[in-house]
Design a protein around this motif. Structure first.
Motif, PDB file in Angstrom:
ATOM      1  N   GLY A  17       0.811  -1.206   0.000  1.00 32.40           N
ATOM      2  CA  GLY A  17       0.000   0.000   0.000  1.00 32.40           C
ATOM      3  C   GLY A  17       0.848   1.261   0.000  1.00 32.40           C
ATOM      4  N   CYS A  18       0.264   2.345  -0.454  1.00 28.57           N
ATOM      5  CA  CYS A  18       1.025   3.599  -0.582  1.00 28.57           C
ATOM      6  C   CYS A  18       0.557   4.611   0.444  1.00 28.57           C
ATOM      7  CB  CYS A  18       0.836   4.198  -1.978  1.00 28.57           C
ATOM      8  SG  CYS A  18       1.596   3.195  -3.262  1.00 28.57           S
ATOM      9  N   GLY A  19       1.490   5.304   1.065  1.00 30.49           N
ATOM     10  CA  GLY A  19       1.217   6.448   1.908  1.00 30.49           C
ATOM     11  C   GLY A  19       1.827   7.661   1.249  1.00 30.49           C
ATOM     12  N   ALA A  20       1.918   8.742   2.004  1.00 32.64           N
ATOM     13  CA  ALA A  20       2.515   9.961   1.466  1.00 32.64           C
ATOM     14  C   ALA A  20       4.008   9.978   1.748  1.00 32.64           C
ATOM     15  CB  ALA A  20       1.843  11.172   2.096  1.00 32.64           C
ATOM     16  N   PRO A  21       4.813  10.492   0.829  1.00 30.43           N
ATOM     17  CA  PRO A  21       6.248  10.622   1.111  1.00 30.43           C
ATOM     18  C   PRO A  21       6.471  11.662   2.195  1.00 30.43           C
ATOM     19  CG  PRO A  21       5.707  11.682  -0.957  1.00 30.43           C
ATOM     20  CD  PRO A  21       4.463  10.968  -0.516  1.00 30.43           C
ATOM     21  N   LEU A  65      12.433  10.390  -1.765  1.00 30.20           N
ATOM     22  CA  LEU A  65      11.693  10.239  -3.020  1.00 30.20           C
ATOM     23  C   LEU A  65      12.307   9.136  -3.876  1.00 30.20           C
ATOM     24  CD1 LEU A  65      11.122  14.010  -3.922  1.00 30.20           C
ATOM     25  CD2 LEU A  65       9.532  12.425  -2.798  1.00 30.20           C
ATOM     26  N   GLN A  66      13.620   9.101  -3.927  1.00 29.84           N
ATOM     27  CA  GLN A  66      14.317   8.079  -4.725  1.00 29.84           C
ATOM     28  C   GLN A  66      14.055   6.670  -4.180  1.00 29.84           C
ATOM     29  OE1 GLN A  66      18.540   8.872  -5.337  1.00 29.84           O
ATOM     30  NE2 GLN A  66      18.967   6.692  -5.134  1.00 29.84           N
ATOM     31  N   TYR A  67      14.059   6.545  -2.848  1.00 32.29           N
ATOM     32  CA  TYR A  67      13.812   5.247  -2.210  1.00 32.29           C
ATOM     33  C   TYR A  67      12.328   4.883  -2.186  1.00 32.29           C
ATOM     34  CZ  TYR A  67      18.508   5.712   0.011  1.00 32.29           C
ATOM     35  OH  TYR A  67      19.836   5.855   0.291  1.00 32.29           O
ATOM     36  N   GLN A  68      11.463   5.841  -2.571  1.00 30.63           N
ATOM     37  CA  GLN A  68      10.006   5.631  -2.555  1.00 30.63           C
ATOM     38  C   GLN A  68       9.501   5.372  -1.135  1.00 30.63           C
ATOM     39  OE1 GLN A  68       9.088   2.556  -5.464  1.00 30.63           O
ATOM     40  NE2 GLN A  68      10.630   3.367  -6.878  1.00 30.63           N
ATOM     41  N   ILE A  69       9.932   6.228  -0.204  1.00 29.02           N
ATOM     42  CA  ILE A  69       9.540   6.074   1.194  1.00 29.02           C
ATOM     43  C   ILE A  69       8.088   6.503   1.375  1.00 29.02           C
ATOM     44  CG2 ILE A  69       9.979   6.779   3.580  1.00 29.02           C
ATOM     45  CD1 ILE A  69      12.301   5.196   2.470  1.00 29.02           C
ATOM     46  N   THR A  70       7.245   5.592   1.824  1.00 28.32           N
ATOM     47  CA  THR A  70       5.845   5.906   2.124  1.00 28.32           C
ATOM     48  C   THR A  70       5.397   5.236   3.421  1.00 28.32           C
ATOM     49  OG1 THR A  70       5.149   4.028   0.737  1.00 28.32           O
ATOM     50  CG2 THR A  70       5.176   6.209  -0.300  1.00 28.32           C
ATOM     51  N   ALA A 136      38.105  15.841  14.930  1.00 33.50           N
ATOM     52  CA  ALA A 136      37.430  15.386  16.145  1.00 33.50           C
ATOM     53  C   ALA A 136      36.962  13.946  15.990  1.00 33.50           C
ATOM     54  CB  ALA A 136      36.246  16.287  16.469  1.00 33.50           C
ATOM     55  N   SER A 137      36.727  13.289  17.113  1.00 26.11           N
ATOM     56  CA  SER A 137      36.189  11.932  17.126  1.00 26.11           C
ATOM     57  C   SER A 137      34.729  11.938  16.692  1.00 26.11           C
ATOM     58  CB  SER A 137      36.307  11.357  18.537  1.00 26.11           C
ATOM     59  OG  SER A 137      35.474  10.231  18.697  1.00 26.11           O
ATOM     60  N   TYR A 138      34.275  10.802  16.202  1.00 26.82           N
ATOM     61  CA  TYR A 138      32.851  10.671  15.867  1.00 26.82           C
ATOM     62  C   TYR A 138      31.991  10.906  17.110  1.00 26.82           C
ATOM     63  CZ  TYR A 138      31.958   6.310  18.299  1.00 26.82           C
ATOM     64  OH  TYR A 138      31.763   5.387  19.284  1.00 26.82           O
ATOM     65  N   GLU A 139      32.529  10.563  18.297  1.00 26.86           N
ATOM     66  CA  GLU A 139      31.767  10.725  19.543  1.00 26.86           C
ATOM     67  C   GLU A 139      31.459  12.186  19.832  1.00 26.86           C
ATOM     68  OE1 GLU A 139      32.963   7.243  22.563  1.00 26.86           O
ATOM     69  OE2 GLU A 139      34.631   8.557  21.991  1.00 26.86           O
ATOM     70  N   ASP A 140      32.257  13.081  19.266  1.00 30.34           N
ATOM     71  CA  ASP A 140      32.040  14.511  19.469  1.00 30.34           C
ATOM     72  C   ASP A 140      31.242  15.127  18.327  1.00 30.34           C
ATOM     73  OD1 ASP A 140      33.509  14.683  21.912  1.00 30.34           O
ATOM     74  OD2 ASP A 140      35.360  14.541  20.749  1.00 30.34           O
ATOM     75  N   GLY A 141      30.682  14.261  17.472  1.00 31.25           N
ATOM     76  CA  GLY A 141      29.938  14.736  16.319  1.00 31.25           C
ATOM     77  C   GLY A 141      28.435  14.635  16.497  1.00 31.25           C
ATOM     78  N   ILE A 142      27.738  14.839  15.404  1.00 32.12           N
ATOM     79  CA  ILE A 142      26.277  14.798  15.349  1.00 32.12           C
ATOM     80  C   ILE A 142      25.857  13.686  14.398  1.00 32.12           C
ATOM     81  CG2 ILE A 142      24.213  16.051  14.575  1.00 32.12           C
ATOM     82  CD1 ILE A 142      25.696  18.650  15.347  1.00 32.12           C
ATOM     83  N   ALA A 143      25.018  12.777  14.879  1.00 35.51           N
ATOM     84  CA  ALA A 143      24.473  11.724  14.020  1.00 35.51           C
ATOM     85  C   ALA A 143      23.419  12.330  13.096  1.00 35.51           C
ATOM     86  CB  ALA A 143      23.850  10.619  14.874  1.00 35.51           C
ATOM     87  N   LEU A 144      23.534  12.035  11.806  1.00 34.70           N
ATOM     88  CA  LEU A 144      22.571  12.480  10.792  1.00 34.70           C
ATOM     89  C   LEU A 144      21.815  11.234  10.336  1.00 34.70           C
ATOM     90  CD1 LEU A 144      24.986  14.775   8.738  1.00 34.70           C
ATOM     91  CD2 LEU A 144      23.334  15.504  10.493  1.00 34.70           C
ATOM     92  N   ASP A 145      20.609  11.051  10.836  1.00 35.63           N
ATOM     93  CA  ASP A 145      19.907   9.765  10.718  1.00 35.63           C
ATOM     94  C   ASP A 145      18.532   9.923  10.066  1.00 35.63           C
ATOM     95  OD1 ASP A 145      18.887   7.235  11.020  1.00 35.63           O
ATOM     96  OD2 ASP A 145      18.983   7.212  13.204  1.00 35.63           O
ATOM     97  N   PRO A 146      18.445   9.825   8.744  1.00 38.73           N
ATOM     98  CA  PRO A 146      17.141   9.943   8.076  1.00 38.73           C
ATOM     99  C   PRO A 146      16.283   8.679   8.194  1.00 38.73           C
ATOM    100  CG  PRO A 146      18.972  10.456   6.589  1.00 38.73           C
ATOM    101  CD  PRO A 146      19.532   9.761   7.775  1.00 38.73           C
ATOM    102  N   TRP A 147      16.913   7.531   8.483  1.00 39.83           N
ATOM    103  CA  TRP A 147      16.164   6.263   8.532  1.00 39.83           C
ATOM    104  C   TRP A 147      15.210   6.223   9.708  1.00 39.83           C
ATOM    105  CZ3 TRP A 147      15.779   2.348  12.155  1.00 39.83           C
ATOM    106  CH2 TRP A 147      15.191   1.156  11.717  1.00 39.83           C
ATOM    107  N   ARG A 148      15.652   6.763  10.844  1.00 43.34           N
ATOM    108  CA  ARG A 148      14.954   6.579  12.125  1.00 43.34           C
ATOM    109  C   ARG A 148      13.481   6.963  12.071  1.00 43.34           C
ATOM    110  NH1 ARG A 148      17.867   8.761  17.551  1.00 43.34           N
ATOM    111  NH2 ARG A 148      19.616   8.274  16.165  1.00 43.34           N
ATOM    112  N   LYS A 149      13.157   8.026  11.359  1.00 38.83           N
ATOM    113  CA  LYS A 149      11.771   8.487  11.280  1.00 38.83           C
ATOM    114  C   LYS A 149      11.253   8.423   9.851  1.00 38.83           C
ATOM    115  CE  LYS A 149      11.881  11.395  15.394  1.00 38.83           C
ATOM    116  NZ  LYS A 149      11.733  12.766  15.937  1.00 38.83           N
ATOM    117  N   GLY A 150      11.717   7.424   9.114  1.00 42.73           N
ATOM    118  CA  GLY A 150      11.162   7.156   7.793  1.00 42.73           C
ATOM    119  C   GLY A 150      11.305   8.287   6.801  1.00 42.73           C
TER     120      GLY A 150
END
Length: 203
Positions: A17-21, A65-70, A136-150
């Motif tokens: 089924g399809c939802g909105a991107p 959009l490319q991954y067709q996230i819905t 700097a270490s990765y521990e001192d950075g910011i996680a950029l996480d698009p997967w977590r909230k679809g």
């Protein structure tokens, strides 16, 4: 049609089924991320921080959009694994985000990859891109996480992330290679993986 076939067909229909991107990031969201990146260190160039934030949100939307996230992440993963959607597993997001940001050749920022839950049989392994001040270490950075909230960009300082305990991706890969091949795998100071004296480059 048997009852079992009907249930299977309905389940597959629900999966297909399809939802909105997800919507694109808003200017105030970009500004907040830019401020957080600029605050990573006094040497961070504010223009680079602004550019990194703008690209992070724009590329998240482009990939969605490319991954067709819905759908929510786990359901989308299921569709990818069934061949119903092209991409969108967490490591796809992490690699594609890192690759896009690397194209900018930032002089005051570094990019990293991190993994969580690699050795936890009860939780799904997860990957993310991380941005930090140069050197700097990765521990001192910011996680950029698009997967977590679809397909909606979640960003959080690595040390403050209550959802995931992150480790450097190459440390996780090195452990997995040692278990799989039964030989010593060396991780160099610059995070290169050497197996039998030959460099191994993970995806």
């Amino acid at each position: 049609m048997t009852r079992r076939q009907m249930v299977q067909g309905l389940a597959l229909l629900a999966l297909a089924g399809c939802g909105a991107p997800p919507p694109p990031g808003q200017p105030d969201e970009v500004s907040r991320l830019a401020s957080a990146i600029a605050a990573l260190g006094p040497e961070v160039d504010r223009e680079e921080a602004q550019r990194a934030a703008r690209i992070s949100y724009a590329h998240t939307h482009r990939l969605a959009l490319q991954y067709q996230i819905t759908d929510p992440p786990i359901l989308h993963n299921t569709k990818v694994n069934m061949g119903l959607k092209p991409r969108g597993l967490c490591w796809h997001w992490a690699r594609d985000m890192e690759d896009r940001l690397k194209e900018e050749r930032f002089k005051t920022l570094d990019l990293h990859r991190a993994v969580a839950n690699a050795d936890n049989a009860f939780r799904l392994e997860h990957s993310t891109a991380v941005i930090s001040a140069r050197g700097a270490s990765y521990e001192d950075g910011i996680a950029l996480d698009p997967w977590r909230k679809g397909g909606r960009l979640t960003w959080v300082p690595v040390r403050e992330d209550k959802a995931y305990n992150w480790e450097p991706r190459n440390e996780v890969v090195a452990r997995a290679l040692e278990r799989k091949h039964g030989q010593i795998v060396t991780l160099t100071a610059d995070q290169r993986i050497l197996m039998g004296g030959v460099e191994f480059v993970p995806e």
